[in-house]
Design a protein around this motif. Sequence first.
Motif, PDB file in Angstrom:
ATOM      1  N   GLY A  81       0.786  -1.225   0.000  1.00  0.00           N
ATOM      2  CA  GLY A  81       0.000   0.000   0.000  1.00  0.00           C
ATOM      3  C   GLY A  81       0.817   1.272   0.000  1.00  0.00           C
ATOM      4  N   VAL A  82       1.990   1.276  -0.644  1.00  0.00           N
ATOM      5  CA  VAL A  82       2.811   2.499  -0.707  1.00  0.00           C
ATOM      6  C   VAL A  82       3.221   2.830  -2.135  1.00  0.00           C
ATOM      7  CG1 VAL A  82       3.696   2.331   1.651  1.00  0.00           C
ATOM      8  CG2 VAL A  82       4.883   1.111  -0.187  1.00  0.00           C
ATOM      9  N   ALA A  83       2.702   2.110  -3.129  1.00  0.00           N
ATOM     10  CA  ALA A  83       3.068   2.358  -4.533  1.00  0.00           C
ATOM     11  C   ALA A  83       1.803   2.648  -5.329  1.00  0.00           C
ATOM     12  CB  ALA A  83       3.834   1.171  -5.116  1.00  0.00           C
ATOM     13  N   ARG A  84       1.210   3.787  -5.069  1.00  0.00           N
ATOM     14  CA  ARG A  84      -0.060   4.121  -5.701  1.00  0.00           C
ATOM     15  C   ARG A  84       0.080   4.275  -7.210  1.00  0.00           C
ATOM     16  NH1 ARG A  84      -3.136   8.432  -7.426  1.00  0.00           N
ATOM     17  NH2 ARG A  84      -5.378   8.242  -7.044  1.00  0.00           N
ATOM     18  N   GLY A  85       1.199   4.859  -7.665  1.00  0.00           N
ATOM     19  CA  GLY A  85       1.394   5.064  -9.102  1.00  0.00           C
ATOM     20  C   GLY A  85       1.342   3.763  -9.872  1.00  0.00           C
ATOM     21  N   ALA A  86       1.930   2.704  -9.314  1.00  0.00           N
ATOM     22  CA  ALA A  86       1.930   1.401  -9.982  1.00  0.00           C
ATOM     23  C   ALA A  86       0.551   0.753  -9.928  1.00  0.00           C
ATOM     24  CB  ALA A  86       2.975   0.499  -9.334  1.00  0.00           C
ATOM     25  N   VAL A  87      -0.114   0.827  -8.789  1.00  0.00           N
ATOM     26  CA  VAL A  87      -1.403   0.158  -8.615  1.00  0.00           C
ATOM     27  C   VAL A  87      -2.495   0.828  -9.438  1.00  0.00           C
ATOM     28  CG1 VAL A  87      -3.206  -0.399  -6.943  1.00  0.00           C
ATOM     29  CG2 VAL A  87      -0.813  -0.750  -6.342  1.00  0.00           C
ATOM     30  N   SER A  88      -2.509   2.162  -9.449  1.00  0.00           N
ATOM     31  CA  SER A  88      -3.593   2.882 -10.118  1.00  0.00           C
ATOM     32  C   SER A  88      -3.586   2.686 -11.631  1.00  0.00           C
ATOM     33  CB  SER A  88      -3.509   4.378  -9.793  1.00  0.00           C
ATOM     34  OG  SER A  88      -2.279   4.923 -10.259  1.00  0.00           O
ATOM     35  N   ALA A  89      -2.456   2.303 -12.200  1.00  0.00           N
ATOM     36  CA  ALA A  89      -2.378   2.104 -13.651  1.00  0.00           C
ATOM     37  C   ALA A  89      -2.863   0.725 -14.077  1.00  0.00           C
ATOM     38  CB  ALA A  89      -0.945   2.317 -14.129  1.00  0.00           C
ATOM     39  N   LEU A 131      -7.023  -3.778 -12.151  1.00  0.00           N
ATOM     40  CA  LEU A 131      -7.491  -4.884 -11.325  1.00  0.00           C
ATOM     41  C   LEU A 131      -7.955  -4.418  -9.952  1.00  0.00           C
ATOM     42  CD1 LEU A 131      -4.804  -7.614 -12.107  1.00  0.00           C
ATOM     43  CD2 LEU A 131      -7.126  -7.436 -12.994  1.00  0.00           C
ATOM     44  N   GLU A 132      -7.633  -3.171  -9.602  1.00  0.00           N
ATOM     45  CA  GLU A 132      -8.002  -2.670  -8.284  1.00  0.00           C
ATOM     46  C   GLU A 132      -9.383  -2.037  -8.330  1.00  0.00           C
ATOM     47  OE1 GLU A 132      -6.012  -0.020  -4.723  1.00  0.00           O
ATOM     48  OE2 GLU A 132      -6.050   0.798  -6.736  1.00  0.00           O
ATOM     49  N   VAL A 133     -10.178  -2.282  -7.311  1.00  0.00           N
ATOM     50  CA  VAL A 133     -11.461  -1.605  -7.128  1.00  0.00           C
ATOM     51  C   VAL A 133     -11.383  -0.826  -5.828  1.00  0.00           C
ATOM     52  CG1 VAL A 133     -12.807  -3.311  -8.392  1.00  0.00           C
ATOM     53  CG2 VAL A 133     -12.410  -3.633  -5.967  1.00  0.00           C
ATOM     54  N   GLU A 134     -12.145   0.257  -5.769  1.00  0.00           N
ATOM     55  CA  GLU A 134     -12.091   1.092  -4.577  1.00  0.00           C
ATOM     56  C   GLU A 134     -12.727   0.375  -3.396  1.00  0.00           C
ATOM     57  OE1 GLU A 134     -13.062   5.603  -3.018  1.00  0.00           O
ATOM     58  OE2 GLU A 134     -13.461   5.031  -5.094  1.00  0.00           O
ATOM     59  N   ASP A 135     -11.988   0.307  -2.331  1.00  0.00           N
ATOM     60  CA  ASP A 135     -12.446  -0.339  -1.107  1.00  0.00           C
ATOM     61  C   ASP A 135     -12.843   0.753  -0.122  1.00  0.00           C
ATOM     62  OD1 ASP A 135     -12.789  -1.718   1.259  1.00  0.00           O
ATOM     63  OD2 ASP A 135     -11.064  -3.032   0.962  1.00  0.00           O
ATOM     64  N   PRO A 136     -14.090   0.765   0.361  1.00  0.00           N
ATOM     65  CA  PRO A 136     -14.501   1.815   1.302  1.00  0.00           C
ATOM     66  C   PRO A 136     -13.653   1.866   2.563  1.00  0.00           C
ATOM     67  CG  PRO A 136     -16.404   0.573   0.514  1.00  0.00           C
ATOM     68  CD  PRO A 136     -15.188  -0.166   0.051  1.00  0.00           C
ATOM     69  N   GLU A 137     -13.038   0.754   2.918  1.00  0.00           N
ATOM     70  CA  GLU A 137     -12.280   0.700   4.160  1.00  0.00           C
ATOM     71  C   GLU A 137     -10.792   0.964   3.973  1.00  0.00           C
ATOM     72  OE1 GLU A 137     -13.102  -3.000   6.024  1.00  0.00           O
ATOM     73  OE2 GLU A 137     -15.246  -2.627   6.229  1.00  0.00           O
ATOM     74  N   VAL A 138     -10.386   1.299   2.765  1.00  0.00           N
ATOM     75  CA  VAL A 138      -8.985   1.603   2.484  1.00  0.00           C
ATOM     76  C   VAL A 138      -8.913   2.886   1.670  1.00  0.00           C
ATOM     77  CG1 VAL A 138      -6.859   0.828   1.372  1.00  0.00           C
ATOM     78  CG2 VAL A 138      -8.329  -0.828   2.518  1.00  0.00           C
ATOM     79  N   ALA A 139      -7.986   3.768   2.027  1.00  0.00           N
ATOM     80  CA  ALA A 139      -7.831   5.032   1.300  1.00  0.00           C
ATOM     81  C   ALA A 139      -6.351   5.278   1.018  1.00  0.00           C
ATOM     82  CB  ALA A 139      -8.411   6.196   2.113  1.00  0.00           C
ATOM     83  N   TRP A 140      -6.085   5.828  -0.167  1.00  0.00           N
ATOM     84  CA  TRP A 140      -4.726   6.255  -0.506  1.00  0.00           C
ATOM     85  C   TRP A 140      -4.503   7.660   0.041  1.00  0.00           C
ATOM     86  CZ3 TRP A 140      -0.844   3.393  -2.267  1.00  0.00           C
ATOM     87  CH2 TRP A 140      -1.136   2.203  -2.929  1.00  0.00           C
ATOM     88  N   SER A 141      -3.352   7.867   0.646  1.00  0.00           N
ATOM     89  CA  SER A 141      -3.035   9.172   1.232  1.00  0.00           C
ATOM     90  C   SER A 141      -1.606   9.561   0.878  1.00  0.00           C
ATOM     91  CB  SER A 141      -3.197   9.123   2.753  1.00  0.00           C
ATOM     92  OG  SER A 141      -2.737  10.322   3.346  1.00  0.00           O
ATOM     93  N   ARG A 142      -1.413  10.877   0.691  1.00  0.00           N
ATOM     94  CA  ARG A 142      -0.066  11.370   0.448  1.00  0.00           C
ATOM     95  C   ARG A 142       0.360  12.363   1.522  1.00  0.00           C
ATOM     96  NH1 ARG A 142       2.361  12.854  -5.541  1.00  0.00           N
ATOM     97  NH2 ARG A 142       4.514  12.329  -5.006  1.00  0.00           N
ATOM     98  N   VAL A 143      -0.325  12.345   2.626  1.00  0.00           N
ATOM     99  CA  VAL A 143       0.066  13.202   3.744  1.00  0.00           C
ATOM    100  C   VAL A 143       1.442  12.766   4.238  1.00  0.00           C
ATOM    101  CG1 VAL A 143      -0.503  13.936   6.083  1.00  0.00           C
ATOM    102  CG2 VAL A 143      -2.322  13.568   4.408  1.00  0.00           C
ATOM    103  N   GLY A 144       2.349  13.686   4.368  1.00  0.00           N
ATOM    104  CA  GLY A 144       3.718  13.372   4.733  1.00  0.00           C
ATOM    105  C   GLY A 144       4.643  13.310   3.540  1.00  0.00           C
ATOM    106  N   GLY A 145       4.067  13.432   2.330  1.00  0.00           N
ATOM    107  CA  GLY A 145       4.889  13.518   1.128  1.00  0.00           C
ATOM    108  C   GLY A 145       4.931  12.265   0.289  1.00  0.00           C
TER     109      GLY A 145
END
Length: 473
Positions: free
Chosen positions: A281-289, A292-306
């Motif tokens: 859960g730290v490589a959003r650029g790779a996963v979002s492309a 196969l991923e669907v949005e999970d209500p219980e999981v969120a991508w965050s970039r707080v902290g850089g």
Amino acid sequence: MQGSVLGAAHFTPAAVTLLVVGAALGLVFAVYFVIRWTASYPDLPAPGPETSELGPEPPAVANLLVNRCHVTSSAAAATLIDLAARGHLELQHLSSERFVVRLRTQSPDKLTDYEARVLSLVREKATGGSAPLEAIELDEDDADRWRKRFADDVVDDAKGRGLLRGRWSRIDWIVFGVLAAAVLAAVAGGLYLANVESKGDKTSEGFDRETWFLVAFFVWLLLLAGLRRLRSIRYSANGDAAAARWLGVKRFLQHDESFGDTPPSGVAIWDRLLAYGAGLGVARGAVSAIPLEVEDPEVAWSRVGGNWHQVHVEYPTRFGYGQRPRDVLLNGALRTLGFGVLAFIVLPTVLGILADVLSDAFDKLDDAASLGILAVFGVIVGGFAVYLLVRLADGVIRAYRGLMDLKARETVEGQVVKRHRLEQTEWFAVDPGEVDEVKAVRPGEDGELPQRGASVRMVLTPHLRHVVSVDVV
């Protein structure tokens, strides 16, 4: 009364005693189940030391371990990237947002069932040996079933590695089995002694009283099967250690500013580390492309902290969560007063009146009938009393939280990482940074719902988490 179940029934003292014992044991079973269900929930261990050293588990298993024994949709994308890192596939970057996946003829190593499932999907879509990465998507009719099978395969692999164990211990199964058997045997025995049976008539065959024991046996099997089908996995000792280690890897990868934005083709540079970053859960650029991923209500991508990372989102609803403190205080006070009066004044009064009325009726009945009526009456009254006490406790908790939040305020600054509609209610979650879990809140008193990605300053109450104001900063 031919054909009637109760026509020839006679509830003797022994039969009533067995039924009461069965009810009491059933209550013990329910209490034990609730205690063990709560105590055995798989909690995340404390993260281990930050490290870049990868363990022997595949990315999908690492995904399960850092998500409380739950396989998220990122696991499939991480597996695809890992297949590329290991030479089964090739990921090429054609332009800023276009990627191509190519099949390779060689098979350098053995695949797990879920890895083979992902590779089979790629082969199905890449009919000419290659395909745009966005074409590697699941058919709508088969998507849920495919994801479930994938997750089941990951869980089976983790079990085979000794990282998971059943949610219920051997002692739990013994207690469940013995208590359930005792409850059902007591009930069946009571009905047997009471001669509860049906001799049948022209339209039905009926059943003998011995059949209750056969019914009890099948109910016992169904009950144990139901317990087994619950989300009945948790970390083993090895799994707990592995989860802590992978959380340390996750913390390490979060420090690299460029890692979170790396596209799938970056596997040529990062190798398997990118696949693990996707699973952790730290490589959003790779996963979002990868579609196969669907949005999970219980999981969120965050970039707080850089740096990109995932946080878990909870949606509490009990004890007035999210509501105005004065409304919760008033509601709690009324509940406390109402259910308190019912529990400690009305119920005892009614019981006293009924006792006087029934005492005359019992004089005209034999001991067995009186005991049967008392047993049924006791079960009903006991259940109602427990209900009143639970509702009373709910009122007290609401009143306390509302009172404590009348003047108390706290300020939270962060980024909106999730917006979700749940049962006609809008929710949003704010990540303040340096946390792995956040609680979603409802729109504030002005009804404003901030956009995802907005940086906000939120004033809310500390206990009910009622949003007083939200300002975009």
